[in-house]
Write an enzyme that holds these catalytic residues in place. Structure first.
Site, PDB file in Angstrom:
ATOM      1  N   ASP A  25      42.146  49.975 -47.206  1.00 24.41           N
ATOM      2  CA  ASP A  25      41.927  48.751 -47.962  1.00 24.41           C
ATOM      3  C   ASP A  25      41.315  47.718 -47.016  1.00 24.41           C
ATOM      4  O   ASP A  25      41.330  47.900 -45.783  1.00 24.41           O
ATOM      5  CB  ASP A  25      43.269  48.288 -48.539  1.00 24.41           C
ATOM      6  CG  ASP A  25      43.174  46.954 -49.244  1.00 24.41           C
ATOM      7  OD1 ASP A  25      42.200  46.749 -49.996  1.00 24.41           O
ATOM      8  OD2 ASP A  25      44.071  46.112 -49.038  1.00 24.41           O
ATOM      9  N   ASP A  27      41.067  43.537 -47.655  1.00 21.92           N
ATOM     10  CA  ASP A  27      41.829  42.286 -47.612  1.00 21.92           C
ATOM     11  C   ASP A  27      43.323  42.563 -47.455  1.00 21.92           C
ATOM     12  O   ASP A  27      43.915  43.342 -48.209  1.00 21.92           O
ATOM     13  CB  ASP A  27      41.597  41.482 -48.897  1.00 21.92           C
ATOM     14  CG  ASP A  27      40.169  41.012 -49.028  1.00 21.92           C
ATOM     15  OD1 ASP A  27      39.875  39.894 -48.605  1.00 21.92           O
ATOM     16  OD2 ASP A  27      39.342  41.780 -49.565  1.00 21.92           O
ATOM     17  N   ASP A 200      47.862  46.971 -48.660  1.00 19.15           N
ATOM     18  CA  ASP A 200      48.929  45.969 -48.720  1.00 19.15           C
ATOM     19  C   ASP A 200      49.339  45.570 -50.126  1.00 19.15           C
ATOM     20  O   ASP A 200      50.438  45.067 -50.341  1.00 19.15           O
ATOM     21  CB  ASP A 200      48.490  44.706 -47.985  1.00 19.15           C
ATOM     22  CG  ASP A 200      47.412  43.950 -48.752  1.00 19.15           C
ATOM     23  OD1 ASP A 200      46.352  44.560 -49.054  1.00 19.15           O
ATOM     24  OD2 ASP A 200      47.620  42.776 -49.086  1.00 19.15           O
TER      25      ASP A 200
END
Length: 245
Positions: A25, A27, A200
Site C-alpha cells: 500500500d 498512504d 494500514d
C-alpha cells in the site's frame, strides 16, 4: 473475510529463501498520511529503496493503492514496478506505458457525488479514472451523510462503496485490493511466489486475506485492530527497517 482480535507480533526477517512477492500500500504504509492526499511527504530514499527491492526480488513487487496509477506516478518512479490503482480498478504491469482500461462509474453517479461535495464545506473530492473519493477529514460531522448518500448511489447504479480513514469512495463493484493480488499472482514474475501484503487501512484487509489464501500473509501497519493480517509494524519507518534489514 475473517478478522482476528489478537496481539500481533512483528513479522519474521524478510524471507528471501521463500521467494517472496511484495504488495505494498502507499498512504500510511510507505508515506505518512497527510491532511489532504496531495500534501504527503515522500521520503527522498523511497524510489531508490523500491528499485533495490525490485532487483532483489527479481521484479516481484507491486504498489497496490487506492490512488489512481497516474497519481502514483506523480510521487513515485514506477517504470520497473507493477501498480494496481483505484483499489484494483486499474492495473499496469512493470514496463508498460499505460494501465489496463476499465469502465468508469456512470456519469449520473459522478455528477451526484460532485453535488454532494458542493453541499458541505470541508469535503474534498478526489476524482479518479474509475472512482470518486470523498475525503471528510476536514468535515467529520458530514461523514454519516457522505456514506449514506454514496451507498444510495451505489445501490442505484450497481456500484460499491469503499470506506477508509476519513474517506469513502464510490467505484465499480468487484474491485478491491485482494482481487488485484489474485490477478497479479497469476502473472510473471509473481506466479508461484509467497505473497506478502503490507497496508494500514481497512481497504487493505482484502489484500491481507488474498495473501493468506495464496499461502502468504499480511502485515498491518499502525495501531492494533481486528484484522486478517498475521503480523504488525508500527509505521512507515518500521516498514522500511523491516524491508531493508
Amino acid at each position: 473475510m475473517t478478522f482476528e482480535s489478537r496481539a500481533l507480533a512483528p513479522p519474521p526477517p524478510f524471507p528471501d529463501a521463500d521467494r517472496p512477492a511484495l504488495f505494498l500500500d502507499f498512504d500510511g504504509t510507505l508515506v505518512e498520511i497527510a491532511e489532504e492526499p496531495h500534501l504527503i511527504s515522500v521520503p527522498t530514499h523511497l524510489n531508490e529503496s523500491l528499485a533495490a527491492l525490485s532487483r532483489r526480488l527479481e521484479g516481484r513487487i507491486a504498489i497496490v493503492s487506492g490512488r489512481a496509477v497516474g497519481n502514483l506516478d506523480e510521487h513515485l518512479d514506477l517504470a520497473a514496478i507493477a501498480a494496481a490503482g483505484s483499489h484494483g480498478g486499474e492495473m499496469r504491469m512493470a514496463g508498460a506505458k499505460s494501465a489496463n482500461p476499465l469502465a468508469p462509474i456512470a456519469i449520473e453517479a459522478a455528477d451526484a457525488v460532485r453535488v454532494l461535495v458542493g453541499e458541505h464545506e470541508g469535503l474534498m473530492l478526489e476524482e479518479k479514472p474509475y472512482g470518486m473519493a470523498v475525503h471528510y477529514r476536514a468535515a467529520p460531522n458530514a461523514a454519516e451523510t457522505v456514506i449514506e448518500r454514496l451507498e444510495t448511489l451505489a445501490a442505484g447504479h450497481d456500484l460499491a462503496v469503499k470506506r477508509g480513514k476519513m474517506v469513502a469512495e464510490l467505484l465499480p463493484r468487484g474491485f478491491n485490493k485482494g482481487a488485484a493480488v489474485h490477478s497479479l499472482m497469476m502473472t510473471e514474475p509473481f506466479e508461484g511466489s509467497l505473497p506478502i501484503f503490507i497496508g494500514d487501512d481497512v481497504t487493505d484487509e482484502d489484500g491481507f486475506a488474498a495473501a493468506a489464501e495464496l499461502g502468504g500473509f499480511g502485515i498491518l501497519v499502525g495501531p492494533a485492530r481486528d484484522t486478517a493480517a498475521r503480523y504488525r509494524l508500527e509505521g512507515p519507518k518500521e516498514v522500511y527497517a523491516w524491508l531493508t534489514a
